[in-house]
Design an enzyme around this catalytic site. Structure first.
Site, short mmCIF file in Angstrom:
data_model
loop_
_atom_site.label_atom_id
_atom_site.label_comp_id
_atom_site.label_asym_id
_atom_site.label_seq_id
_atom_site.Cartn_x
_atom_site.Cartn_y
_atom_site.Cartn_z
N TYR A 141 7.15 -2.41 22.54
CA TYR A 141 6.59 -3.59 22.70
C TYR A 141 7.66 -4.60 23.21
CZ TYR A 141 2.77 -2.21 19.71
OH TYR A 141 1.76 -1.56 18.99
N GLU A 169 -6.15 -15.77 -0.76
CA GLU A 169 -7.19 -16.07 -0.03
C GLU A 169 -7.33 -17.76 0.40
OE1 GLU A 169 -10.20 -14.57 -2.50
OE2 GLU A 169 -10.17 -12.68 -1.50
#
Length: 432
Positions: A334, A410
């Site tokens: 990358y 969350e």
């Protein structure tokens, strides 16, 4: 996970205030309902992880959701990738939003009620499969973003290109994959985005915090293999052969001097590390061959090629001086992930609106790599980090991404979803 976290709900602010887009009457209800869906999607994906180029179940759920929202959807791009276009009612730029879908060959060790128990055979080894890098959260947040923005279609000044990408962690051996393959298969030529946004959840920041960096933000990641060929002989008479182990040891030392003596590190830092050296079968035999593999991390694309050249020169010349022969292969991975400086400055207020001004932090350079970098080579890009460690827990002590104990709170999903929405709406408003 605490019960309060499992039962958490997100309360979105008025996302469109100050964006130049008026919220339709139904938007408030849509924002309220999307929270529980994001959490539900994430838990489902977490319990059913899939490795790179094999994200068939995930892609099917994503594509069905986007089609139900009335979007034009392409599937099976770069094996399992999904691209959808939301065309706004008014003219304007095309904003690309990206989420990666793949999991890792990691056996989960958390005590989550929705933990992964999936196993697979990976390169000949039976292993678990886990969303140990948080890509399950990225998919869920982008699905929520898609639902909110689809509900605002009549107010959108431009188009939104949703990219759900496979194999960010790398394609299986012998296959291509990820962002590079999606681009090769023409997604930018077909849809011509003006800008690309992405985010990544991280354990290194508290939940709900946004980290950003202008310019080079994440390193390029390349690998190398060096085979040193000698001449086998008895260990008691090394002069009768050519010792590749001795040559390899000198190569390690020489290569480790490349960064400190040949690269201008006042421009950008760089790292070369050997990860494996193998050769020989017993104590009293000088072997015929030694193999070495390693990784190269760097933040400057010009330095990148110079490092490649120096590794080849150093290894081959040291081997030759020992009477051995070195074969060097460099494998490009990358490129450097570069956040466009102008775009970063332009969108910083949007990050602050999403997370709160006191929760937006400048990040240090990260020597990890991201294939979002391929998109950012084509159009101005901005890639930010979303904190996922529960409040009250020291992020420095939290299990890192790729750990079998990795956990994403969350409560962070609210900020992540709002960030993607704000970046989209604000960029469109400013482009009018």
């Amino acid at each position: 996970m605490k019960k309060s976290i499992l039962a958490s709900t997100m309360t979105f602010g008025l996302l469109v205030s100050g964006s130049g887009h008026a919220a339709p009457a139904q938007t408030a209800d849509l924002l309220k309902s999307v929270e529980s869906k994001v959490i539900e999607w994430r838990r489902d994906f977490h319990q059913n992880p899939e490795l790179g180029n094999r994200e068939t179940r995930t892609a099917k759920i994503v594509a069905a959701h986007l089609k139900n929202l009335g979007m034009e959807v392409e599937t099976n791009i770069a094996y399992t990738g999904v691209v959808a276009m939301l065309k706004g009612a008014k003219p304007g730029p095309t904003v690309m939003l990206r989420a990666d879908m793949d999991a890792l060959p990691v056996t989960e060790k958390t005590d989550l009620p929705f933990k992964s128990t999936k196993t697979t055979n990976y390169r000949g080894v039976d292993v678990g499969v886990m969303h140990a890098c948080g890509h399950d959260t990225h998919v869920a947040m982008l699905m929520g973003t898609a639902e909110v923005l689809a509900g605002m279609k009549a107010q959108l000044h431009g188009n939104v290109m949703f990219v759900f990408q496979p194999a960010e962690e790398g394609a299986p051996k012998g296959e291509e994959g990820g962002a590079e393959l999606m681009l090769k298969q023409g997604i930018f030529e077909r849809h011509q985005p003006d800008v690309a946004f992405g985010l990544h959840i991280t354990s290194k920041l508290p939940a709900g915090t946004i980290g950003y960096r202008s310019g080079p933000a994440m390193a390029s990641a390349d690998s190398f293999e060096i085979a040193v060929h000698g001449e086998q002989t008895h260990g008691s008479t090394p002069w009768n052969g050519v010792d590749p182990i001795a040559a390899a040891a000198q190569i390690v030392s020489g290569v480790n001097h490349i960064i400190s003596r040949h690269i201008d590190i006042t421009k950008e830092p760089a790292i070369v590390s050997f990860g494996k050296i193998s050769g020989g079968v017993r104590s009293n035999i000088v072997p015929e061959k030694v193999e070495m593999v390693g990784t190269i991390r760097n933040f400057d694309m010009n330095n990148r090629q110079q490092i490649f050249d120096k590794i080849k020169t150093t290894a081959t010349h040291i081997a030759a001086a020992s009477g051995a022969k070195a074969e060097v292969e460099i494998f490009k991975g990358y490129p450097v992930t570069v956040n466009n400086p102008e775009l970063t400055a332009q969108m910083l207020p949007s990050l602050e609106k999403a997370a709160g001004q006191d929760k937006v932090l400048m990040m240090p350079k990260i020597t990890g790599a991201e294939d979002f970098s391929f998109y950012a080579q084509e159009v101005p890009g901005l890639f930010v980090f979303l904190g996922g460690t529960p409040l009250g827990q020291d992020p420095k002590q939290a299990p890192s991404n790729h750990s079998p104990y990795f956990f994403a709170d969350e409560s962070a999903f609210k900020t992540g979803t709002e960030t993607l929405i704000r970046l989209t709406l604000d960029y469109m408003a400013q482009a009018k």
